[in-house]
Design a protein around this motif. Structure first.
Motif, mmCIF file in Angstrom:
data_model
loop_
_atom_site.group_PDB
_atom_site.id
_atom_site.type_symbol
_atom_site.label_atom_id
_atom_site.label_comp_id
_atom_site.label_asym_id
_atom_site.label_seq_id
_atom_site.Cartn_x
_atom_site.Cartn_y
_atom_site.Cartn_z
ATOM 1 N N LEU A 123 -31.413 103.849 43.027
ATOM 2 C CA LEU A 123 -32.761 103.058 43.206
ATOM 3 C C LEU A 123 -32.978 102.754 44.561
ATOM 4 O O LEU A 123 -34.186 102.585 45.054
ATOM 5 N N ALA A 124 -31.937 102.321 45.482
ATOM 6 C CA ALA A 124 -32.074 102.020 46.895
ATOM 7 C C ALA A 124 -32.776 102.949 47.580
ATOM 8 O O ALA A 124 -33.719 103.048 48.590
ATOM 9 N N GLN A 125 -32.413 104.253 47.454
ATOM 10 C CA GLN A 125 -32.688 105.485 47.983
ATOM 11 C C GLN A 125 -33.972 105.774 47.806
ATOM 12 O O GLN A 125 -34.869 106.095 48.903
ATOM 13 N N VAL A 126 -34.527 105.848 46.494
ATOM 14 C CA VAL A 126 -35.852 105.983 46.084
ATOM 15 C C VAL A 126 -36.616 104.898 46.478
ATOM 16 O O VAL A 126 -37.930 105.275 47.357
ATOM 17 N N ALA A 127 -36.275 103.553 46.727
ATOM 18 C CA ALA A 127 -37.127 102.779 47.308
ATOM 19 C C ALA A 127 -37.346 102.808 48.603
ATOM 20 O O ALA A 127 -38.333 102.629 49.245
ATOM 21 N N ASP A 128 -36.419 103.181 49.509
ATOM 22 C CA ASP A 128 -36.559 103.384 50.816
ATOM 23 C C ASP A 128 -37.198 104.796 50.970
ATOM 24 O O ASP A 128 -38.316 104.649 51.862
ATOM 25 N N GLU A 129 -37.203 105.771 50.287
ATOM 26 C CA GLU A 129 -37.970 106.940 50.548
ATOM 27 C C GLU A 129 -39.569 106.582 50.165
ATOM 28 O O GLU A 129 -40.607 107.222 51.007
ATOM 29 N N LEU A 130 -39.764 105.673 49.291
ATOM 30 C CA LEU A 130 -41.272 105.329 49.136
ATOM 31 C C LEU A 130 -41.495 104.073 49.839
ATOM 32 O O LEU A 130 -42.891 103.641 49.665
ATOM 33 N N ASN A 131 -40.681 103.692 50.767
ATOM 34 C CA ASN A 131 -41.028 102.405 51.142
ATOM 35 C C ASN A 131 -41.609 101.284 50.507
ATOM 36 O O ASN A 131 -42.598 100.656 51.031
ATOM 37 N N LEU A 182 -39.958 97.246 42.540
ATOM 38 C CA LEU A 182 -41.124 98.321 42.026
ATOM 39 C C LEU A 182 -40.607 99.434 41.357
ATOM 40 O O LEU A 182 -41.017 99.936 40.546
ATOM 41 N N VAL A 183 -39.518 100.098 41.923
ATOM 42 C CA VAL A 183 -39.084 101.497 41.454
ATOM 43 C C VAL A 183 -38.421 101.092 40.101
ATOM 44 O O VAL A 183 -38.868 101.896 39.087
ATOM 45 N N GLN A 184 -37.892 99.974 39.718
ATOM 46 C CA GLN A 184 -37.460 99.534 38.354
ATOM 47 C C GLN A 184 -38.505 99.582 37.633
ATOM 48 O O GLN A 184 -38.635 99.923 36.246
ATOM 49 N N GLY A 185 -39.566 98.636 38.065
ATOM 50 C CA GLY A 185 -40.958 98.810 37.185
ATOM 51 C C GLY A 185 -41.691 100.254 36.851
ATOM 52 O O GLY A 185 -42.050 100.541 35.734
ATOM 53 N N LEU A 186 -41.474 101.088 37.773
ATOM 54 C CA LEU A 186 -41.971 102.392 37.613
ATOM 55 C C LEU A 186 -41.053 102.947 36.609
ATOM 56 O O LEU A 186 -41.708 103.876 35.633
#
Length: 78
Positions: A13-21, A26-30
């Motif tokens: 999750l942290a890596q995706v959040a970082d990649e999407l800034n 928000l990633v959890q919501g998606l």
């Protein structure tokens, strides 16, 4: 498995959040809404998201934005 050996196939999750800034919430919501595919692994239920799933999400976001621009739903913002 992947075309680039130094890039992991699955992201946290942290890596995706970082990649999407964006924030992890928000990633959890998606994931919760089904906009971003993910799965849980291990006894602690850690989330993993496929790199290709992130790329697919980004491509779909571009497409949705292009439709909204063409329909006049987005303002310039400048």
């Amino acid at each position: 498995m992947t075309d680039e050996p130094n890039r992991p196939r699955f992201l946290t999750l942290a890596q995706v959040a970082d990649e999407l800034n964006v924030k992890q919430s928000l990633v959890q919501g998606l994931i919760r809404t089904g906009e971003l595919r993910a799965f849980q692994v291990g006894g602690r239920g850690m989330w993993r998201i496929g790199r290709q799933d992130v790329e697919d999400y980004i491509a779909q976001a571009y497409q949705r934005t292009a439709y909204r621009v063409a329909a006049g739903d987005l303002e310039d913002g400048g």
